[in-house]
Design an enzyme around this catalytic site. Structure first.
Site, PDB file in Angstrom:
ATOM      1  N   GLY A  20       0.897  -1.140   0.044  1.00 21.36           N
ATOM      2  CA  GLY A  20      -0.049  -0.111   0.037  1.00 21.36           C
ATOM      3  C   GLY A  20       0.764   1.171  -0.034  1.00 21.36           C
ATOM      4  O   GLY A  20       0.556   2.151  -0.493  1.00 21.36           O
ATOM      5  N   SER A  21       2.043   1.244   0.471  1.00 22.66           N
ATOM      6  CA  SER A  21       2.949   2.028   0.412  1.00 22.66           C
ATOM      7  C   SER A  21       3.820   1.777  -0.967  1.00 22.66           C
ATOM      8  O   SER A  21       4.600   0.542  -1.030  1.00 22.66           O
ATOM      9  CB  SER A  21       3.897   2.152   1.385  1.00 22.66           C
ATOM     10  OG  SER A  21       5.017   3.309   1.048  1.00 22.66           O
ATOM     11  N   ASP A  35       1.895   0.867 -12.937  1.00 27.22           N
ATOM     12  CA  ASP A  35       2.966   1.868 -13.916  1.00 27.22           C
ATOM     13  C   ASP A  35       3.115   3.197 -13.114  1.00 27.22           C
ATOM     14  O   ASP A  35       4.543   3.485 -12.831  1.00 27.22           O
ATOM     15  CB  ASP A  35       2.391   2.123 -15.050  1.00 27.22           C
ATOM     16  CG  ASP A  35       1.052   2.628 -15.268  1.00 27.22           C
ATOM     17  OD1 ASP A  35       0.136   2.743 -14.349  1.00 27.22           O
ATOM     18  OD2 ASP A  35       0.408   3.198 -16.332  1.00 27.22           O
ATOM     19  N   GLY A  36       2.293   3.556 -12.443  1.00 24.21           N
ATOM     20  CA  GLY A  36       2.696   4.984 -11.689  1.00 24.21           C
ATOM     21  C   GLY A  36       3.612   4.641 -10.669  1.00 24.21           C
ATOM     22  O   GLY A  36       4.629   5.331 -10.382  1.00 24.21           O
ATOM     23  N   ASN A  89      -1.499   0.796 -17.206  1.00 26.91           N
ATOM     24  CA  ASN A  89      -2.829   1.392 -17.380  1.00 26.91           C
ATOM     25  C   ASN A  89      -2.968   2.723 -17.668  1.00 26.91           C
ATOM     26  O   ASN A  89      -3.966   3.483 -17.823  1.00 26.91           O
ATOM     27  CB  ASN A  89      -3.778   0.825 -16.204  1.00 26.91           C
ATOM     28  CG  ASN A  89      -3.704   1.532 -15.051  1.00 26.91           C
ATOM     29  OD1 ASN A  89      -2.967   2.595 -14.853  1.00 26.91           O
ATOM     30  ND2 ASN A  89      -4.346   0.862 -13.810  1.00 26.91           N
ATOM     31  N   LYS A 138      -7.041   1.433 -17.624  1.00 30.67           N
ATOM     32  CA  LYS A 138      -7.718   1.460 -16.086  1.00 30.67           C
ATOM     33  C   LYS A 138      -9.368   1.588 -16.131  1.00 30.67           C
ATOM     34  O   LYS A 138      -9.862   2.096 -17.181  1.00 30.67           O
ATOM     35  CB  LYS A 138      -7.205   3.080 -15.433  1.00 30.67           C
ATOM     36  CG  LYS A 138      -7.149   2.882 -14.123  1.00 30.67           C
ATOM     37  CD  LYS A 138      -6.276   3.833 -13.373  1.00 30.67           C
ATOM     38  CE  LYS A 138      -6.362   3.990 -11.953  1.00 30.67           C
ATOM     39  NZ  LYS A 138      -5.126   4.823 -11.544  1.00 30.67           N
ATOM     40  N   GLU A 178      19.764   0.637   0.306  1.00 25.88           N
ATOM     41  CA  GLU A 178      19.203   0.350   1.525  1.00 25.88           C
ATOM     42  C   GLU A 178      17.704  -0.121   1.754  1.00 25.88           C
ATOM     43  O   GLU A 178      17.242  -0.975   2.422  1.00 25.88           O
ATOM     44  CB  GLU A 178      19.605   1.251   2.612  1.00 25.88           C
ATOM     45  CG  GLU A 178      21.112   1.355   3.005  1.00 25.88           C
ATOM     46  CD  GLU A 178      21.705   2.061   1.847  1.00 25.88           C
ATOM     47  OE1 GLU A 178      21.230   2.694   1.019  1.00 25.88           O
ATOM     48  OE2 GLU A 178      22.962   2.270   1.844  1.00 25.88           O
ATOM     49  N   GLN A 226      28.129  10.426   8.428  1.00 26.49           N
ATOM     50  CA  GLN A 226      28.244   8.990   8.893  1.00 26.49           C
ATOM     51  C   GLN A 226      27.574   8.495  10.241  1.00 26.49           C
ATOM     52  O   GLN A 226      27.651   7.465  10.641  1.00 26.49           O
ATOM     53  CB  GLN A 226      29.661   8.690   8.754  1.00 26.49           C
ATOM     54  CG  GLN A 226      30.473   8.925   7.553  1.00 26.49           C
ATOM     55  CD  GLN A 226      29.622   8.610   6.200  1.00 26.49           C
ATOM     56  OE1 GLN A 226      29.618   7.303   5.697  1.00 26.49           O
ATOM     57  NE2 GLN A 226      29.171   9.532   5.200  1.00 26.49           N
TER      58      GLN A 226
END
Ligand code: TPP
Length: 622
Positions: free
Chosen positions: A117-118, A149-150, A179, A241, A366, A428
């Site tokens: 969802g994120s 695609d977004g 879409n 879509k 990361e 760092q």
């Protein structure tokens, strides 16, 4: 042979259920589901091999819906596949308070491995699963990841794509549902499928452009992926879509302003039109898995040998991390490690030297490092330890945050804590990491102060469910614990110096515990006794021992930490004692951006040296 007509009917059933459930919920993303319906039908009823009755079985193919807002079609897919826990009535409970079919998928549902969802995170998790399948499990289960695609504008998608290409994860299939549209605007590349293809090819993928509404073409594209033996496969599926066959969704399909909106009155009309040409009983039993892995159970994993240090030795906790991980690896082959090109600083290298086949170099990426670890740890296949400089986990904070929702079982080890790294300078230095990890609800946070407690922290981490963060330090530190069988526990601190007449309680960890011990010795010579507490576990904090120790030490607490003053040990202690009458608390910590310099000078300049602790004790007693 694929039964094309039945797959078309199943796709239409998925469209219909997605519209029905979002209409009932009065919210959700039906158009994002409708573009993906044909792909989902082929995946769940032709391509994937899985046992519906054991959704998280070790041998099943895995599916990650990275575009998690299309959750209704995932739920619909498991309903059609025959999952007994997802009835048609359940679909109509979508997003209702208390029902497991939430707005976006979470592992509260047994067929979901990780929360999504994120956007931009699913491919890393899928890559971690695929790496595990190919190199650790050496099994033939395959991993599928559906993205928008977004969504593919996220950098983390390309970190994962580079990783999967580099490691030739031919058991991984990424599907981009192209879409054309995002939320408020078209995606930058719109329907330029060739651009996606070239990008993915350059990342080492077998990239296939396919009409995402052509069932036969999808069947063939997935077959080409299966036949590819040395690359991950990407299906770049050109879709629309809000699509429904026979122009049933005219005025909605391929139109902006329909993202995240239920179809309202139009829904019933569209459903009726789709139904005219759909066998609503259409079904193809999913193919069963072929691999025969056994399920892993939780079993306690111990260090293969206790810590072994001389009483006068000085050893950095980051060095002890590598030693401990190697020992854990000797006890269980479920222990795996990964790092982001810092293994000679974090000392993950000690593990890699002993177990090269259980170490993944994730390079300087990361977000992907954490996502890969999350994927590796799914279905109890491995217990992953991911390491880098603690500062750089902040780049993956959203992955870590989502890890809590995902019930991720990952161990994150961050080295180079605080100003005590010295000359390398502030870029760092981890000075926010404790604040960051303390606010993760499922996290346990260890901050060991010597090699003996570090080895035990690593052992505890392997056996503690959820996200565990271990903060390691760069400087060599004297032993606090000379008994090699000293015991440590989650949520427990240790009093390391005490008398009957203590005037203050010093609380530190890592370099600041060493400074507190020095302060203790100097003050004792002056006739002032102070109690010293090694916090060891910052979360959950040992409230009981802190309060009782403060009560026995003049009700004065001084915390001292190599971390910004906000959110670290001082804050944790403040939260622990805030309802206790009569206790005073001073927080010594870093309060401005540091510079480069010798560690000892920086420690003093930022007010966390033995000298500054002594001054604070005297001030508090004045
Ligand atoms: C990291 C992140 N940023 C923004 C959002 C808000 N959001 C949800 S869906 C969406 C558009 C997604 O478009 P796309 O990936 O093309 O999926 P589609 O719905 O078109 O299939 C956005 C911006 C989010 N969920 N996650």
């Amino acid at each position: 042979m694929a039964d094309i007509q039945t797959l078309k009917d199943i796709a239409n059933r998925l469209r219909i259920y997605s519209i029905e459930s979002t209409t009932a919920a009065k919210s959700g993303h039906p158009t994002s589901c409708m573009s993906a319906a044909d792909i989902m039908a082929v995946l769940f009823h032709h391509e994937m091999r899985y046992d519906v009755s054991i959704p998280r079985g070790a041998n099943n193919d895995r599916f990650i819906l990275s575009k998690g807002h299309a959750a209704p079609i995932l739920y619909a897919a498991w309903h059609v596949a025959g999952h007994p826990g997802v009835t048609h009535d359940d679909l109509l409970q979508l997003r209702k308070m208390g029902h497991i079919l939430e707005g976006h998928p979470t592992p509260r549902i047994d067929f979901v491995d990780v929360a999504t969802g994120s956007l931009g995170q699913g491919l890393s998790v899928a890559a971690g699963m695929a790496y595990t399948g190919k190199y650790f499990d050496k099994s033939d289960y395959r991993v599928y990841c559906m993205m928008g695609d977004g969504e593919s504008a996220e950098g983390s998608v390309w970190e994962a794509a580079a990783f999967a290409g580099h490691y030739k994860l031919n058991n991984l299939v990424g599907i981009i549902d192209v879409n054309r549209l995002g939320q408020s605007d078209p995606a930058a590349l719109q329907h330029d499928t060739e651009a996606y293809k070239m990008r993915l090819q350059s990342f080492g993928w077998n990239a296939i452009v396919v009409d995402g509404h052509d069932i036969a073409a999808l069947v063939e594209a997935f077959k080409q992926g299966r036949d590819c033996t040395d690359k991950p496969t990407a299906l770049i599926a050109k879709t629309f879509k809000g699509y429904a066959h026979d122009n049933a969704a005219a005025g909605i399909s391929d139109e902006l302003n329909w993202h995240g909106k239920p179809l309202g009155d139009r829904g019933a009309e569209i459903i009726a039109k789709i139904k005219e040409n759909t066998n609503m009983e259409a079904f193809i039993a999913p193919a069963k898995p072929t691999s025969t892995l056994s399920e892993n159970e939780d079993a306690e994993i111990k260090l293969s040998a206790p810590p072994a240090y001389g009483a006068d030795e000085k050893v950095a906790t980051r060095v002890a991390y590598g030693t401990a991980l190697k020992k854990l690896g000797q006890s269980s082959n479920r222990i795996v490690a990964m790092d982001g090109d810092t293994k000679n600083s974090t000392f993950a290298i000690t593990f890699q030297k002993e177990f090269p086949d259980r170490f993944i170099e994730c390079f300087i990426a990361e977000q992907n490092l954490v996502g890969v670890a999350t994927g590796c740890g799914c279905r109890k296949r491995t217990i992953p330890f991911a390491s880098t400089f603690a500062a750089f986990f902040s780049r993956a904070y959203d992955q870590i945050r989502m890890g809590a929702i995902s019930q991720a079982n990952i161990k994150l080890v961050g080295s180079h804590a605080g100003v005590s790294i010295g000359e390398d300078g502030p870029s760092q230095m981890a000075l926010e990491d404790l604040a960051m990890f303390r606010s993760i609800p499922t996290a346990t946070v260890f901050y060991p102060s010597d090699p003996v407690s570090m080895e035990r922290a690593v052992e505890l981490a392997a056996n503690t469910e959820g996200i565990v963060f271990i903060r390691s330090s760069r400087p060599a530190l004297p032993l606090i614990y000379t008994d090699m069988n000293e015991t440590f526990a989650v949520g427990k601190s240790k009093v390391v110096k005490s008398t009957e007449s203590d005037k203050a309680l010093l609380i530190g960890a890592g370099v600041t515990l060493a400074e507190a011990v020095k302060a203790h010795d100097t003050l004792a010579a002056e006739g002032i006794n102070v109690r010293v507490l090694d916090v060891f576990c910052v979360k959950p904090i040992d409230k009981e021992l802190i309060i009782s120790s403060a009560r026995a030490a003049g009700n004065r607490i001084i915390t001292v930490e190599d971390h910004y003053r906000e959110g670290g040990i001082g804050s944790a202690v403040a939260e622990a004692v805030c309802e206790e009458a009569g206790i005073t608390l001073q927080i010594l910590g870093v309060s401005r951006v540091p510079s480069s310099g010798p560690a000892a000078v920086l420690i003093d300049e930022h007010g966390i040296s033995a000298a500054k602790i002594i001054a604070a004790v005297k001030k508090s007693m004045a």
